[in-house]
Motif scaffolding. Sequence first.
Motif, PDB file in Angstrom:
ATOM      1  N   GLU A 303      56.547   8.225 -38.435  1.00  0.00           N
ATOM      2  CA  GLU A 303      55.657   7.714 -37.216  1.00  0.00           C
ATOM      3  C   GLU A 303      55.739   6.183 -36.863  1.00  0.00           C
ATOM      4  O   GLU A 303      55.717   5.688 -35.854  1.00  0.00           O
ATOM      5  CB  GLU A 303      54.107   8.484 -37.370  1.00  0.00           C
ATOM      6  N   ALA A 307      57.099   4.139 -33.696  1.00  0.00           N
ATOM      7  CA  ALA A 307      56.145   3.297 -32.968  1.00  0.00           C
ATOM      8  C   ALA A 307      56.725   1.784 -32.756  1.00  0.00           C
ATOM      9  O   ALA A 307      56.509   1.189 -31.852  1.00  0.00           O
ATOM     10  CB  ALA A 307      54.703   3.233 -33.606  1.00  0.00           C
ATOM     11  N   HIS A 359      48.328   9.608 -27.666  1.00  0.00           N
ATOM     12  CA  HIS A 359      48.367   8.231 -28.401  1.00  0.00           C
ATOM     13  C   HIS A 359      46.961   7.641 -28.581  1.00  0.00           C
ATOM     14  O   HIS A 359      46.621   7.209 -29.704  1.00  0.00           O
ATOM     15  CB  HIS A 359      49.322   7.352 -27.717  1.00  0.00           C
ATOM     16  N   GLN A 362      45.238   9.579 -31.201  1.00  0.00           N
ATOM     17  CA  GLN A 362      46.003   9.269 -32.604  1.00  0.00           C
ATOM     18  C   GLN A 362      45.148   8.087 -32.885  1.00  0.00           C
ATOM     19  O   GLN A 362      44.948   7.720 -34.159  1.00  0.00           O
ATOM     20  CB  GLN A 362      47.620   9.365 -32.479  1.00  0.00           C
ATOM     21  N   LEU A 439      51.118   1.042 -31.983  1.00  0.00           N
ATOM     22  CA  LEU A 439      50.853   1.975 -30.786  1.00  0.00           C
ATOM     23  C   LEU A 439      50.149   1.181 -29.623  1.00  0.00           C
ATOM     24  O   LEU A 439      50.450   1.409 -28.379  1.00  0.00           O
ATOM     25  CB  LEU A 439      50.085   3.274 -31.235  1.00  0.00           C
TER      26      LEU A 439
END
Length: 468
Positions: A303, A307, A359, A362, A439
Amino acid sequence: MATLKSLFSRLPIRWKLAVWSSLLLCILFVLYNGVQYFTINQWMVSEGKVSIRKSMNELQTLLQEKHLSAQEIVNSRRFVENLNDRHQMIRILNQQGVPLLSVSNELPEDWFLPQAAHSTQIMTAWHLEDQVLIMRSPLTSDHFTGTIEIINNMENIEKISDKIKGVVIAGGIGAIILSALGGIFLSRQLMRPIQSMTDTMIRIRKKGLHEERVQVSDNNDELSNLGKVFNELIDQLERSFLQQKQFVEDASHELRTPISIIEGHISLLNRWGKHDPAILDESLRVSVQELERLKGIVNDLLELTRAESKNLEQDVPAIDISHTIQYTLTNFNMLHPDMVFRSELTLLEQVQVHITPQHLEQLLLIVLDNAVKYSGSSKEILVTGTLEQNEVFIHITDYGIGIPAEDLPYLFDRFYRVDKARSREQGGTGLGLAIAKQLVKRYNGNIRVSSNEHIGTTVTLCFPAYRV
């Protein structure tokens, strides 16, 4: 020509700059002096023509006013001699072009044949290496019709021209030497910062990045700015290498621990635990737990890579941020029923942010999960939203153990934990905030943390806001 071109192409830039600058200066000097020499030479010839015209006008005026006959003209030698200049010859011809009077001052009479003229003429001619100026003009009076011929040797003009030519040649040679020296000096001055960067790169290749930098002067010119940018780039590279090294070390450590635990339990089972139900259950339980942690680490690393590899999001539709925050809080509260989640999102109503709901959810989950883990004995989490100067701020506050001031600058580093022992017990990989930071950057946002030890921590997410 091809050999010369190939040889020149192999020269260092320093010598190319020296050659080109010297050549340019020489060309400019030669052109300037050539134009100057030509202009002076033409000016002197023009002055010679003015002088010969003046002598012709004086002689014509005197002879016409006195109305002299042919014999009287012959007898006026002394008068004409007084008018004659050095290196000059005056001849008065009759109508048939036969000289009646010829006066010469250091100019041979046989250089040019006499010639009658019906109109005023002025021209330049050459006799061997000597340039002469010839002027012929008709003479008409009551008792005589003929031609006045004046021939002037331009020897003095040629001597001056030769001296100027010598000065120009000497100056050209001096210009070549000075321009060559100036070109070498100029090329050294220009190439010094570049050579310094080259030497620094060589030292970096041999010794590494540590404390190897270009010496930059205080001059605010392009080369100084280039040196500053180079040093900043090396600093950034050094930080990146240190972070990469730390990441590899931390990742190796984080991955080695669950693998070692699983390996130990499998070895235990292989030796004597296969027929012992208690050992078998315990080993399987621990192995599954460690595999889940290992899977979480790998997923977080993937992840984080996603990103960091993607560019800033564009053309993302705006979402109702207050609705998404409230929806995430409701779902998260179901996972932690013992916690109290309070929200103050009134100021975010009718405010939208360009970010995908997944997002944003998250990001909130990462921050809320940390808030729950480190809330300590306090069971309350506060989520507030504010709007300031077209920017929306989401504040997530816990009232737990807090973070020491010396640890705040490293919170977004990969695998960093404030209390490693406590963090390991509570789970997590130390990658959450690093993922959150990447992010947020993708949506032109910002994330920051403020904390007081034993009082609590506030994490703030900031995004550009758009009113409906």
